[in-house]
Design an enzyme around this catalytic site. Structure first.
Site, PDB file in Angstrom:
ATOM      1  N   GLN A   1       0.837  -1.173   0.000  1.00 40.08           N
ATOM      2  CA  GLN A   1       0.035   0.060   0.032  1.00 40.08           C
ATOM      3  C   GLN A   1       0.770   1.207  -0.089  1.00 40.08           C
ATOM      4  OE1 GLN A   1      -3.337  -0.273  -0.417  1.00 40.08           O
ATOM      5  NE2 GLN A   1      -2.826  -2.649  -0.470  1.00 40.08           N
ATOM      6  N   ASN A   2       2.166   0.983   0.029  1.00 39.65           N
ATOM      7  CA  ASN A   2       3.033   2.536   0.108  1.00 39.65           C
ATOM      8  C   ASN A   2       2.962   2.897  -1.137  1.00 39.65           C
ATOM      9  OD1 ASN A   2       5.133   4.117  -0.177  1.00 39.65           O
ATOM     10  ND2 ASN A   2       5.785   3.481   1.840  1.00 39.65           N
ATOM     11  N   ARG A   3       2.851   4.174  -1.500  1.00 36.32           N
ATOM     12  CA  ARG A   3       2.630   4.762  -2.936  1.00 36.32           C
ATOM     13  C   ARG A   3       3.945   5.272  -3.548  1.00 36.32           C
ATOM     14  NH1 ARG A   3      -1.974   8.113  -0.309  1.00 36.32           N
ATOM     15  NH2 ARG A   3      -0.277   8.093   1.159  1.00 36.32           N
TER      16      ARG A   3
ATOM     17  N   THR B   1       4.649   9.136   1.477  1.00 40.66           N
ATOM     18  CA  THR B   1       3.952   8.169   0.902  1.00 40.66           C
ATOM     19  C   THR B   1       3.517   6.632   1.491  1.00 40.66           C
ATOM     20  OG1 THR B   1       6.143   6.630   0.102  1.00 40.66           O
ATOM     21  CG2 THR B   1       5.340   8.836  -1.075  1.00 40.66           C
TER      22      THR B   1
END
Length: 164
Positions: free
Chosen positions: A43-45, A142
């Site tokens: 889920q880190n962008r 992020t």
């Protein structure tokens, strides 16, 4: 809250002699440490943000992530070499030993330093800025924990890294 663990940063920075931009995080998350590479939480962008800025496909494997960074003259590392932390919680970090950023500065002509979030910026200012002599530009994290920023808004803030 869970228990504190002593964590030692276990993987190398990504850079080469052409790196001009340095992006610093705080410390790899639990998921990143499991994978042995930066920004490994699904889920880190981070990788989506860079792909959006540089108008390329989001890299999936570690080798493609490294290629994208180096192609765009980006170095990445973290400000913490070791610390005590609960899980992946930046707010729990204590007993910090900073990384030795001179490894990168000795081999690259870094023109801009950017922090992936408040903790990285604060720790850089505390431990490393006197040594490098360069200011850091704080960008919004992020991390999936930063729900205040959607992907589009993150890209809008992070596009600053292209100025170098």
């Amino acid at each position: 809250m869970g228990e504190y663990q002593k964590i030692e940063h276990t993987f190398e920075p990504v850079f080469d002699k052409n790196s001009r931009i340095l992006i610093l995080g705080s410390l790899p998350s639990v998921k990143s440490r499991e994978q042995g590479f930066y920004y490994g939480h699904p889920q880190n962008r981070f990788w989506k943000v860079l792909a959006g800025i540089y108008e390329c496909d989001t890299p999936v494997c570690i080798e493609d992530k490294k290629k994208m960074l180096l192609y765009n003259n980006i170095a990445i590392w973290d400000v913490i070499q070791s610390c005590d932390i609960v899980g992946s919680s930046d707010s729990s970090i204590k007993n910090v030993a900073p990384t030795n950023l001179s490894l990168i500065f000795a081999q690259c002509n870094i023109k801009g330093i950017y922090a992936n979030g408040k903790t990285a910026a604060r720790l850089y200012r505390k431990f490393s800025q006197k040594i490098t002599g360069l200011e850091i530009i704080e960008l919004p994290s992020t991390s999936p924990a930063n729900a205040a920023f959607n992907l589009e808004r993150l890209i809008g803030e992070w596009v600053k890294i292209k100025c170098n």
